[in-house]
Design a protein around this motif. Structure first.
Motif, PDB file in Angstrom:
ATOM      1  N   VAL A  59       0.837  -1.201   0.000  1.00  0.00           N
ATOM      2  CA  VAL A  59       0.000   0.000   0.000  1.00  0.00           C
ATOM      3  C   VAL A  59       0.875   1.256   0.000  1.00  0.00           C
ATOM      4  CG1 VAL A  59      -1.731   1.309   1.295  1.00  0.00           C
ATOM      5  CG2 VAL A  59      -1.891  -1.177   1.180  1.00  0.00           C
ATOM      6  N   VAL A  60       0.613   2.130  -0.966  1.00  0.00           N
ATOM      7  CA  VAL A  60       1.293   3.427  -1.030  1.00  0.00           C
ATOM      8  C   VAL A  60       0.409   4.433  -0.297  1.00  0.00           C
ATOM      9  CG1 VAL A  60       2.134   5.252  -2.550  1.00  0.00           C
ATOM     10  CG2 VAL A  60       2.344   2.859  -3.252  1.00  0.00           C
ATOM     11  N   VAL A  61       1.007   5.208   0.612  1.00  0.00           N
ATOM     12  CA  VAL A  61       0.255   6.182   1.405  1.00  0.00           C
ATOM     13  C   VAL A  61       0.663   7.589   0.984  1.00  0.00           C
ATOM     14  CG1 VAL A  61      -0.251   7.019   3.735  1.00  0.00           C
ATOM     15  CG2 VAL A  61       0.210   4.579   3.358  1.00  0.00           C
ATOM     16  N   MET A  62      -0.325   8.415   0.656  1.00  0.00           N
ATOM     17  CA  MET A  62      -0.079   9.809   0.300  1.00  0.00           C
ATOM     18  C   MET A  62      -0.921  10.690   1.213  1.00  0.00           C
ATOM     19  SD  MET A  62      -0.334   9.201  -3.774  1.00  0.00           S
ATOM     20  CE  MET A  62      -1.201   7.651  -3.659  1.00  0.00           C
ATOM     21  N   LYS A  63      -0.418  11.861   1.530  1.00  0.00           N
ATOM     22  CA  LYS A  63      -1.104  12.773   2.448  1.00  0.00           C
ATOM     23  C   LYS A  63      -1.236  14.143   1.787  1.00  0.00           C
ATOM     24  CE  LYS A  63      -2.419  13.275   6.825  1.00  0.00           C
ATOM     25  NZ  LYS A  63      -3.709  12.826   7.211  1.00  0.00           N
ATOM     26  N   VAL A  64      -2.436  14.697   1.823  1.00  0.00           N
ATOM     27  CA  VAL A  64      -2.685  16.065   1.362  1.00  0.00           C
ATOM     28  C   VAL A  64      -2.813  16.887   2.638  1.00  0.00           C
ATOM     29  CG1 VAL A  64      -4.156  17.584  -0.003  1.00  0.00           C
ATOM     30  CG2 VAL A  64      -3.908  15.175  -0.655  1.00  0.00           C
ATOM     31  N   LYS A  65      -1.709  17.473   3.076  1.00  0.00           N
ATOM     32  CA  LYS A  65      -1.648  18.106   4.393  1.00  0.00           C
ATOM     33  C   LYS A  65      -2.597  19.280   4.562  1.00  0.00           C
ATOM     34  CE  LYS A  65       2.967  16.589   5.457  1.00  0.00           C
ATOM     35  NZ  LYS A  65       4.330  16.930   5.759  1.00  0.00           N
ATOM     36  N   ASP A  66      -2.708  20.140   3.558  1.00  0.00           N
ATOM     37  CA  ASP A  66      -3.543  21.329   3.723  1.00  0.00           C
ATOM     38  C   ASP A  66      -5.029  21.001   3.825  1.00  0.00           C
ATOM     39  OD1 ASP A  66      -3.498  20.601   1.001  1.00  0.00           O
ATOM     40  OD2 ASP A  66      -3.916  22.645   0.343  1.00  0.00           O
ATOM     41  N   LYS A  67      -5.424  19.789   3.438  1.00  0.00           N
ATOM     42  CA  LYS A  67      -6.834  19.400   3.525  1.00  0.00           C
ATOM     43  C   LYS A  67      -7.044  18.221   4.471  1.00  0.00           C
ATOM     44  CE  LYS A  67      -8.066  21.044  -1.044  1.00  0.00           C
ATOM     45  NZ  LYS A  67      -8.633  20.709  -2.334  1.00  0.00           N
ATOM     46  N   ASP A  68      -5.990  17.721   5.107  1.00  0.00           N
ATOM     47  CA  ASP A  68      -6.060  16.574   6.016  1.00  0.00           C
ATOM     48  C   ASP A  68      -6.682  15.355   5.337  1.00  0.00           C
ATOM     49  OD1 ASP A  68      -5.494  15.291   8.408  1.00  0.00           O
ATOM     50  OD2 ASP A  68      -7.448  15.760   9.270  1.00  0.00           O
ATOM     51  N   ILE A  69      -6.334  15.158   4.064  1.00  0.00           N
ATOM     52  CA  ILE A  69      -6.831  14.028   3.283  1.00  0.00           C
ATOM     53  C   ILE A  69      -5.703  13.006   3.165  1.00  0.00           C
ATOM     54  CG2 ILE A  69      -7.541  13.317   0.963  1.00  0.00           C
ATOM     55  CD1 ILE A  69      -8.977  16.012   0.706  1.00  0.00           C
ATOM     56  N   THR A  70      -6.065  11.725   3.304  1.00  0.00           N
ATOM     57  CA  THR A  70      -5.108  10.641   3.106  1.00  0.00           C
ATOM     58  C   THR A  70      -5.563   9.839   1.900  1.00  0.00           C
ATOM     59  OG1 THR A  70      -4.686  10.514   5.478  1.00  0.00           O
ATOM     60  CG2 THR A  70      -4.038   8.608   4.165  1.00  0.00           C
ATOM     61  N   ILE A  71      -4.598   9.449   1.053  1.00  0.00           N
ATOM     62  CA  ILE A  71      -4.897   8.651  -0.133  1.00  0.00           C
ATOM     63  C   ILE A  71      -4.071   7.376  -0.048  1.00  0.00           C
ATOM     64  CG2 ILE A  71      -4.804   8.548  -2.653  1.00  0.00           C
ATOM     65  CD1 ILE A  71      -4.815  11.698  -2.538  1.00  0.00           C
ATOM     66  N   LEU A  72      -4.727   6.247  -0.220  1.00  0.00           N
ATOM     67  CA  LEU A  72      -4.040   4.963  -0.273  1.00  0.00           C
ATOM     68  C   LEU A  72      -4.135   4.426  -1.693  1.00  0.00           C
ATOM     69  CD1 LEU A  72      -5.390   3.128   2.915  1.00  0.00           C
ATOM     70  CD2 LEU A  72      -3.400   4.620   2.709  1.00  0.00           C
ATOM     71  N   GLN A  73      -3.042   3.860  -2.190  1.00  0.00           N
ATOM     72  CA  GLN A  73      -3.065   3.198  -3.485  1.00  0.00           C
ATOM     73  C   GLN A  73      -2.640   1.758  -3.285  1.00  0.00           C
ATOM     74  OE1 GLN A  73      -0.102   4.309  -6.368  1.00  0.00           O
ATOM     75  NE2 GLN A  73      -1.112   3.207  -8.006  1.00  0.00           N
ATOM     76  N   HIS A  74      -3.460   0.839  -3.751  1.00  0.00           N
ATOM     77  CA  HIS A  74      -3.106  -0.574  -3.737  1.00  0.00           C
ATOM     78  C   HIS A  74      -3.846  -1.266  -4.870  1.00  0.00           C
ATOM     79  CE1 HIS A  74      -6.864  -1.403  -1.346  1.00  0.00           C
ATOM     80  NE2 HIS A  74      -6.586  -0.187  -0.921  1.00  0.00           N
ATOM     81  N   ARG A  75      -3.138  -2.143  -5.538  1.00  0.00           N
ATOM     82  CA  ARG A  75      -3.638  -2.824  -6.734  1.00  0.00           C
ATOM     83  C   ARG A  75      -4.175  -1.796  -7.725  1.00  0.00           C
ATOM     84  NH1 ARG A  75      -6.116  -6.156  -2.716  1.00  0.00           N
ATOM     85  NH2 ARG A  75      -4.737  -7.871  -2.159  1.00  0.00           N
ATOM     86  N   ASN A  76      -5.427  -1.972  -8.169  1.00  0.00           N
ATOM     87  CA  ASN A  76      -6.012  -1.046  -9.155  1.00  0.00           C
ATOM     88  C   ASN A  76      -6.981  -0.080  -8.492  1.00  0.00           C
ATOM     89  OD1 ASN A  76      -8.001  -2.895  -8.530  1.00  0.00           O
ATOM     90  ND2 ASN A  76      -8.821  -3.003 -10.594  1.00  0.00           N
ATOM     91  N   LEU A  77      -6.627   0.359  -7.276  1.00  0.00           N
ATOM     92  CA  LEU A  77      -7.550   1.177  -6.504  1.00  0.00           C
ATOM     93  C   LEU A  77      -6.827   2.290  -5.757  1.00  0.00           C
ATOM     94  CD1 LEU A  77     -10.426   1.516  -5.178  1.00  0.00           C
ATOM     95  CD2 LEU A  77      -9.639  -0.103  -3.442  1.00  0.00           C
TER      96      LEU A  77
END
Length: 90
Positions: A59-77
């Motif tokens: 799982v790749v974890v990305m963070k959008v700090k200014d909006k407190d959003i977290t994005i996970l990437q795994h497989r085709n999702l």
């Protein structure tokens, strides 16, 4: 946390439609197409799901700090996690 699922494994495609996905009004469990990519409002997800997924090596974890959003990437999702206080009522 509100979760929006974006069904693609292409980061460039995800990046191109990310803002449009956030602006697309979706009811819980509603599925729509954004630029040919399936997007689904997956409802509320407990915090422990996010914490569990962050520990997985695939799982790749990305963070959008200014909006407190977290994005996970795994497989085709890509899963976009938005804190409940941030979600917009449509």
């Amino acid at each position: 946390m509100k979760c929006i699922s974006v069904y693609t494994n292409d980061f460039e495609v995800f990046s191109d439609i990310y803002e449009q996905v956030l602006e697309t009004p979706l009811a819980e469990n509603e599925e729509k197409q954004v630029e040919g990519v399936t997007v689904m409002e997956s409802g509320d997800v407990p915090e422990h799901y996010l914490e569990k997924m962050k520990t997985k090596p695939e799982v790749v974890v990305m963070k959008v700090k200014d909006k407190d959003i977290t994005i996970l990437q795994h497989r085709n999702l890509f899963e976009i996690f938005i804190p409940s206080k941030e979600s917009v009522v449509h």
